[in-house]
Design an enzyme around this catalytic site. Sequence first.
Site, PDB file in Angstrom:
ATOM      1  N   LYS A  32       0.833  -1.213   0.000  1.00 59.34           N
ATOM      2  CA  LYS A  32       0.000   0.000   0.000  1.00 59.34           C
ATOM      3  C   LYS A  32       0.861   1.254   0.000  1.00 59.34           C
ATOM      4  CE  LYS A  32      -2.023  -1.118   3.896  1.00 59.34           C
ATOM      5  NZ  LYS A  32      -1.470  -2.439   4.235  1.00 59.34           N
ATOM      6  N   ARG A 107      -9.826   1.276   8.219  1.00 58.17           N
ATOM      7  CA  ARG A 107      -9.408  -0.092   8.537  1.00 58.17           C
ATOM      8  C   ARG A 107     -10.458  -0.823   9.357  1.00 58.17           C
ATOM      9  NH1 ARG A 107      -3.395   0.589   8.321  1.00 58.17           N
ATOM     10  NH2 ARG A 107      -2.392  -1.348   8.918  1.00 58.17           N
ATOM     11  N   ARG A 146      11.800  -6.789   5.694  1.00 54.63           N
ATOM     12  CA  ARG A 146      11.850  -5.414   6.191  1.00 54.63           C
ATOM     13  C   ARG A 146      12.325  -5.376   7.639  1.00 54.63           C
ATOM     14  NH1 ARG A 146       6.546  -1.831   5.918  1.00 54.63           N
ATOM     15  NH2 ARG A 146       5.966  -3.180   7.621  1.00 54.63           N
ATOM     16  N   ARG A 152      11.649  -2.355  12.210  1.00 49.87           N
ATOM     17  CA  ARG A 152      10.413  -1.722  12.704  1.00 49.87           C
ATOM     18  C   ARG A 152       9.851  -2.547  13.856  1.00 49.87           C
ATOM     19  NH1 ARG A 152       5.764   0.112   8.431  1.00 49.87           N
ATOM     20  NH2 ARG A 152       4.363  -1.163   9.666  1.00 49.87           N
ATOM     21  N   ARG A 163      -1.037  -8.903  13.120  1.00 52.25           N
ATOM     22  CA  ARG A 163      -1.484  -7.941  12.097  1.00 52.25           C
ATOM     23  C   ARG A 163      -2.255  -8.639  10.984  1.00 52.25           C
ATOM     24  NH1 ARG A 163       4.157  -5.520  10.878  1.00 52.25           N
ATOM     25  NH2 ARG A 163       3.162  -4.338   9.215  1.00 52.25           N
TER      26      ARG A 163
HETATM   27  P1  B4P Z   1       3.504  -2.009   2.698  1.00 50.13           P
HETATM   28  O1  B4P Z   1       2.394  -2.805   2.204  1.00 50.13           O
HETATM   29  O2  B4P Z   1       3.584  -0.653   2.182  1.00 50.13           O
HETATM   30  O3  B4P Z   1       3.235  -2.272   4.188  1.00 50.13           O
HETATM   31  P2  B4P Z   1       2.918  -1.319   5.357  1.00 50.13           P
HETATM   32  O4  B4P Z   1       2.884   0.116   4.967  1.00 50.13           O
HETATM   33  O5  B4P Z   1       3.873  -1.721   6.408  1.00 50.13           O
HETATM   34  O6  B4P Z   1       1.453  -1.737   5.748  1.00 50.13           O
HETATM   35  P3  B4P Z   1       0.968  -2.096   7.176  1.00 50.13           P
HETATM   36  O7  B4P Z   1      -0.485  -2.317   6.987  1.00 50.13           O
HETATM   37  O8  B4P Z   1       1.679  -3.248   7.753  1.00 50.13           O
HETATM   38  O9  B4P Z   1       1.425  -0.898   8.092  1.00 50.13           O
HETATM   39  P4  B4P Z   1       0.778   0.492   8.481  1.00 50.13           P
HETATM   40  O10 B4P Z   1       1.897   1.455   8.515  1.00 50.13           O
HETATM   41  O11 B4P Z   1      -0.404   0.841   7.645  1.00 50.13           O
HETATM   42  O12 B4P Z   1       4.987  -2.607   2.434  1.00 50.13           O
HETATM   43  C1  B4P Z   1       5.548  -3.685   3.132  1.00 50.13           C
HETATM   44  C2  B4P Z   1       6.931  -4.064   2.620  1.00 50.13           C
HETATM   45  O13 B4P Z   1       6.837  -4.706   1.363  1.00 50.13           O
HETATM   46  C3  B4P Z   1       7.897  -2.895   2.419  1.00 50.13           C
HETATM   47  O14 B4P Z   1       9.141  -3.247   2.934  1.00 50.13           O
HETATM   48  C4  B4P Z   1       7.982  -2.732   0.913  1.00 50.13           C
HETATM   49  O15 B4P Z   1       9.235  -2.249   0.482  1.00 50.13           O
HETATM   50  C5  B4P Z   1       7.758  -4.150   0.437  1.00 50.13           C
HETATM   51  N1  B4P Z   1       7.173  -4.240  -0.889  1.00 50.13           N
HETATM   52  C6  B4P Z   1       6.152  -3.482  -1.369  1.00 50.13           C
HETATM   53  N2  B4P Z   1       5.837  -3.866  -2.612  1.00 50.13           N
HETATM   54  C7  B4P Z   1       6.684  -4.907  -2.942  1.00 50.13           C
HETATM   55  C8  B4P Z   1       6.845  -5.759  -4.080  1.00 50.13           C
HETATM   56  N3  B4P Z   1       6.085  -5.615  -5.186  1.00 50.13           N
HETATM   57  N4  B4P Z   1       7.773  -6.718  -4.052  1.00 50.13           N
HETATM   58  C9  B4P Z   1       8.548  -6.895  -2.951  1.00 50.13           C
HETATM   59  N5  B4P Z   1       8.447  -6.123  -1.830  1.00 50.13           N
HETATM   60  C10 B4P Z   1       7.525  -5.147  -1.820  1.00 50.13           C
HETATM   61  O16 B4P Z   1       0.260   0.214   9.959  1.00 50.13           O
HETATM   62  C11 B4P Z   1       1.140  -0.099  11.018  1.00 50.13           C
HETATM   63  C12 B4P Z   1       0.366  -0.097  12.337  1.00 50.13           C
HETATM   64  O17 B4P Z   1      -0.138   1.237  12.610  1.00 50.13           O
HETATM   65  C13 B4P Z   1      -0.874  -0.987  12.399  1.00 50.13           C
HETATM   66  O18 B4P Z   1      -0.561  -2.323  12.737  1.00 50.13           O
HETATM   67  C14 B4P Z   1      -1.698  -0.270  13.493  1.00 50.13           C
HETATM   68  O19 B4P Z   1      -1.239  -0.572  14.786  1.00 50.13           O
HETATM   69  C15 B4P Z   1      -1.415   1.194  13.245  1.00 50.13           C
HETATM   70  N6  B4P Z   1      -2.425   1.820  12.362  1.00 50.13           N
HETATM   71  C16 B4P Z   1      -2.172   2.411  11.159  1.00 50.13           C
HETATM   72  N7  B4P Z   1      -3.306   2.886  10.622  1.00 50.13           N
HETATM   73  C17 B4P Z   1      -4.301   2.590  11.512  1.00 50.13           C
HETATM   74  C18 B4P Z   1      -5.706   2.815  11.516  1.00 50.13           C
HETATM   75  N8  B4P Z   1      -6.328   3.447  10.514  1.00 50.13           N
HETATM   76  N9  B4P Z   1      -6.436   2.374  12.578  1.00 50.13           N
HETATM   77  C19 B4P Z   1      -5.836   1.754  13.598  1.00 50.13           C
HETATM   78  N10 B4P Z   1      -4.518   1.515  13.654  1.00 50.13           N
HETATM   79  C20 B4P Z   1      -3.738   1.927  12.617  1.00 50.13           C
END
Ligand code: B4P
Length: 238
Positions: A32, A107, A146, A152, A163
């Site tokens: 995302k 979410r 990652r 992280r 998660r």
């Molecule tokens: P991403 O998919 O971008 O993962 P993310 O941003 O970490 O999503 P996530 O849902 O886990 O975390 P968020 O910050 O929203 O990428 C993951 C990895 O994959 C990266 O290293 C990237 O380089 C790699 N990658 C991407 N595309 C690739 C490809 N094609 N090939 C290979 N590798 C690839 O949330 C974190 C925490 O914050 C949540 O658990 C929660 O506690 C809190 N939170 C955030 N929003 C919230 C909300 N609205 N409500 C409640 N809690 C919330």
Amino acid sequence: MRGGGPGSGTSRVALRRCPLFVLLLGAPGSGKGTQGKILAERLGLRKITTGDILRAAVRDGTPLGRQAKKYMDDGKLVPDSVILGLIKEELANPDAQEGAIFDGFPRTAAQAELVDTTLGEHGQRLNRILLLDVPEEELLRRLTARAAQEGRSDDTPAAIQTRLQVYQRDTAPLVAHYAERGIVHRVPGSGPVDAIATEIQRDRKSTRLNSSHSQISYAVFCLKKKKRKKVHGHVALS
Ligand code: B4P
């Protein structure tokens, strides 16, 4: 990237008159953040990423960060009682009135309701949901990689499992909610980042400003909508 919108004057006018709201939905690790950045730059829209906002709050030790940290480290969602105010604040930002890419929210059902209501108050709505579809083994591989690179605090094996479960329980059901409106576009999210971005670009409903031809079509589309709004007193943008 802000203010770096599509080049012509026509597109800028169209964008102001007819904001575009795209939600990136998918499991943790589905890309995302990665694809949202590319899409936001391509469309010249603001990307609102709740995860980044929360991580910055934790880093700065703000009251929001202190409340959120424990939940995040455990891989749980930060409670709606904390997050709803943050989302409302972000949507009220003048920049967001031109449209935005939503990364990481809504979410939960309560967050989805808040987004619908808040956009609706401005005669707006979510126009497109891009659902990034990635098999669980690949999600685990990415998040584990990652963890090794960035360390992280929520990329530990236990937090990753939580998660993934929380996504299935609280977030995946939103797909049906949006599918009823016919705005969900499923994108295969495995493979090279560029190939996935190209696949997203093919979806004209989420990137309808990416060529001069579509900019003009979009302007006409928006003007028609505006006229209809005058006649019927409401807007339906999807
Ligand atoms: P991403 O998919 O971008 O993962 P993310 O941003 O970490 O999503 P996530 O849902 O886990 O975390 P968020 O910050 O929203 O990428 C993951 C990895 O994959 C990266 O290293 C990237 O380089 C790699 N990658 C991407 N595309 C690739 C490809 N094609 N090939 C290979 N590798 C690839 O949330 C974190 C925490 O914050 C949540 O658990 C929660 O506690 C809190 N939170 C955030 N929003 C919230 C909300 N609205 N409500 C409640 N809690 C919330």
